[in-house]
Design a protein around this motif. Structure first.
Motif, mmCIF file in Angstrom:
data_model
loop_
_atom_site.group_PDB
_atom_site.id
_atom_site.type_symbol
_atom_site.label_atom_id
_atom_site.label_comp_id
_atom_site.label_asym_id
_atom_site.label_seq_id
_atom_site.Cartn_x
_atom_site.Cartn_y
_atom_site.Cartn_z
ATOM 1 N N ILE A 92 6.993 -5.125 0.489
ATOM 2 C CA ILE A 92 7.470 -4.977 -0.930
ATOM 3 C C ILE A 92 6.391 -6.176 -1.524
ATOM 4 C CG2 ILE A 92 9.231 -6.032 -2.559
ATOM 5 C CD1 ILE A 92 11.205 -5.280 -0.531
ATOM 6 N N GLY A 93 5.851 -7.119 -0.914
ATOM 7 C CA GLY A 93 4.960 -8.194 -1.513
ATOM 8 C C GLY A 93 3.559 -7.425 -1.567
ATOM 9 N N VAL A 94 3.072 -6.952 -0.673
ATOM 10 C CA VAL A 94 1.812 -6.108 -0.714
ATOM 11 C C VAL A 94 1.601 -5.036 -1.837
ATOM 12 C CG1 VAL A 94 0.393 -4.630 0.636
ATOM 13 C CG2 VAL A 94 1.232 -6.627 1.729
ATOM 14 N N VAL A 95 2.892 -4.153 -1.826
ATOM 15 C CA VAL A 95 2.997 -3.237 -2.821
ATOM 16 C C VAL A 95 2.993 -3.705 -4.432
ATOM 17 C CG1 VAL A 95 4.539 -1.341 -3.939
ATOM 18 C CG2 VAL A 95 4.088 -1.478 -1.315
ATOM 19 N N GLY A 96 3.716 -4.802 -4.603
ATOM 20 C CA GLY A 96 3.750 -5.406 -5.822
ATOM 21 C C GLY A 96 2.131 -6.062 -5.951
ATOM 22 N N VAL A 97 1.641 -6.725 -5.183
ATOM 23 C CA VAL A 97 0.304 -7.119 -5.404
ATOM 24 C C VAL A 97 -0.745 -6.197 -5.534
ATOM 25 C CG1 VAL A 97 -1.438 -8.853 -4.652
ATOM 26 C CG2 VAL A 97 0.902 -9.351 -4.535
ATOM 27 N N ALA A 98 -0.647 -5.086 -4.880
ATOM 28 C CA ALA A 98 -1.538 -4.060 -4.810
ATOM 29 C C ALA A 98 -2.349 -3.617 -6.062
ATOM 30 C CB ALA A 98 -1.071 -2.825 -4.209
ATOM 31 N N SER A 99 -1.431 -3.504 -7.146
ATOM 32 C CA SER A 99 -2.328 -3.189 -8.405
ATOM 33 C C SER A 99 -3.013 -4.194 -9.170
ATOM 34 C CB SER A 99 -0.968 -2.571 -9.271
ATOM 35 O OG SER A 99 -0.105 -3.682 -9.581
ATOM 36 N N GLN A 100 -2.919 -5.368 -8.631
ATOM 37 C CA GLN A 100 -3.384 -6.530 -9.384
ATOM 38 C C GLN A 100 -4.644 -7.057 -8.661
ATOM 39 O OE1 GLN A 100 -0.349 -9.469 -9.502
ATOM 40 N NE2 GLN A 100 1.189 -7.933 -10.623
ATOM 41 N N LEU A 101 -5.083 -6.525 -7.312
ATOM 42 C CA LEU A 101 -6.288 -7.049 -6.762
ATOM 43 C C LEU A 101 -7.249 -6.183 -6.658
ATOM 44 C CD1 LEU A 101 -4.504 -8.227 -3.279
ATOM 45 C CD2 LEU A 101 -5.323 -9.581 -5.197
ATOM 46 N N GLU A 102 -8.478 -6.731 -6.506
ATOM 47 C CA GLU A 102 -9.701 -5.921 -6.319
ATOM 48 C C GLU A 102 -9.602 -5.115 -5.137
ATOM 49 O OE1 GLU A 102 -12.790 -8.497 -6.752
ATOM 50 O OE2 GLU A 102 -12.282 -9.291 -8.396
ATOM 51 N N PRO A 103 -10.191 -3.849 -4.982
ATOM 52 C CA PRO A 103 -10.225 -3.250 -3.679
ATOM 53 C C PRO A 103 -10.436 -4.052 -2.422
ATOM 54 C CG PRO A 103 -11.215 -1.794 -5.274
ATOM 55 C CD PRO A 103 -10.929 -3.207 -5.825
ATOM 56 N N MET A 104 -11.439 -4.833 -2.349
ATOM 57 C CA MET A 104 -11.974 -5.621 -1.404
ATOM 58 C C MET A 104 -10.855 -6.804 -0.981
ATOM 59 S SD MET A 104 -14.186 -5.943 1.091
ATOM 60 C CE MET A 104 -14.257 -6.945 2.398
ATOM 61 N N ARG A 105 -10.400 -7.238 -1.818
ATOM 62 C CA ARG A 105 -9.269 -8.372 -1.734
ATOM 63 C C ARG A 105 -8.037 -7.733 -1.142
ATOM 64 N NH1 ARG A 105 -9.817 -13.732 -3.979
ATOM 65 N NH2 ARG A 105 -11.822 -13.438 -5.439
ATOM 66 N N PHE A 106 -7.780 -6.564 -1.447
ATOM 67 C CA PHE A 106 -6.631 -5.758 -1.059
ATOM 68 C C PHE A 106 -6.980 -5.665 0.147
ATOM 69 C CE2 PHE A 106 -4.093 -1.820 -0.182
ATOM 70 C CZ PHE A 106 -2.927 -2.397 -0.534
ATOM 71 N N VAL A 107 -7.728 -4.941 0.652
ATOM 72 C CA VAL A 107 -8.434 -4.880 2.188
ATOM 73 C C VAL A 107 -8.062 -6.054 2.907
ATOM 74 C CG1 VAL A 107 -10.083 -4.363 3.877
ATOM 75 C CG2 VAL A 107 -9.778 -2.940 1.835
ATOM 76 N N LEU A 108 -8.660 -7.267 2.272
ATOM 77 C CA LEU A 108 -8.359 -8.648 3.161
ATOM 78 C C LEU A 108 -7.084 -8.894 3.399
ATOM 79 C CD1 LEU A 108 -11.467 -10.594 1.566
ATOM 80 C CD2 LEU A 108 -11.194 -9.754 3.855
ATOM 81 N N SER A 152 13.979 -8.358 -5.000
ATOM 82 C CA SER A 152 14.179 -7.838 -3.605
ATOM 83 C C SER A 152 13.703 -8.487 -2.340
ATOM 84 C CB SER A 152 13.452 -6.464 -3.755
ATOM 85 O OG SER A 152 13.710 -5.637 -4.689
ATOM 86 N N MET A 153 12.617 -9.203 -2.434
ATOM 87 C CA MET A 153 12.278 -10.130 -1.451
ATOM 88 C C MET A 153 13.269 -11.268 -1.131
ATOM 89 S SD MET A 153 8.146 -10.044 -2.191
ATOM 90 C CE MET A 153 7.513 -11.231 -0.624
ATOM 91 N N GLY A 154 13.661 -11.935 -2.133
ATOM 92 C CA GLY A 154 14.658 -12.852 -2.002
ATOM 93 C C GLY A 154 15.903 -12.716 -1.433
ATOM 94 N N LEU A 155 16.519 -11.417 -1.974
ATOM 95 C CA LEU A 155 17.839 -10.805 -1.429
ATOM 96 C C LEU A 155 17.665 -10.534 0.063
ATOM 97 C CD1 LEU A 155 18.996 -8.911 -4.462
ATOM 98 C CD2 LEU A 155 19.840 -11.036 -3.580
ATOM 99 N N LEU A 156 16.278 -9.959 0.589
ATOM 100 C CA LEU A 156 16.188 -9.622 1.892
ATOM 101 C C LEU A 156 16.470 -10.877 2.678
ATOM 102 C CD1 LEU A 156 13.349 -6.663 2.001
ATOM 103 C CD2 LEU A 156 15.473 -6.767 2.816
#
Length: 93
Positions: free
Chosen positions: A63-79, A14-18
């Protein structure tokens, strides 16, 4: 080719096509400006294009942040969210 596309991460695709769409819009605008050969019309085309760029940026970032959100610790997600906010702040100011 079909297997390659099906094996890709849907968010990455999706990111590439956009980005392909955004690049195509840039090229189309450039050729339109050259074809019109008028400064007033060129500014109008450029102003339309100026709205497309940030929309593509925000969409791909979301799209990128949503895709990475489940893989990050909460503090890293906030960063990451702070970084995205600073990028958007820089783009729109």
């Amino acid at each position: 080719m079909k297997d390659w596309i099906q094996s890709m991460d849907k968010m990455v695709l999706s990111m590439g096509l956009l980005r392909v769409f955004g690049g195509s819009a840039e090229l189309l605008a450039a050729f339109t400006i050259l074809y019109l050969n008028d400064i007033k019309k060129a500014v109008a085309v450029n102003s339309i294009l100026a709205t497309i760029g940030p929309i593509i940026l925000i969409s791909t970032m979301t799209i990128g942040v949503v895709g990475v959100a489940s893989q990050l610790e909460p503090m890293r997600f906030v960063l990451v969210l702070c970084g995205v906010f600073l990028i958007l702040l820089a783009v729109f100011k």
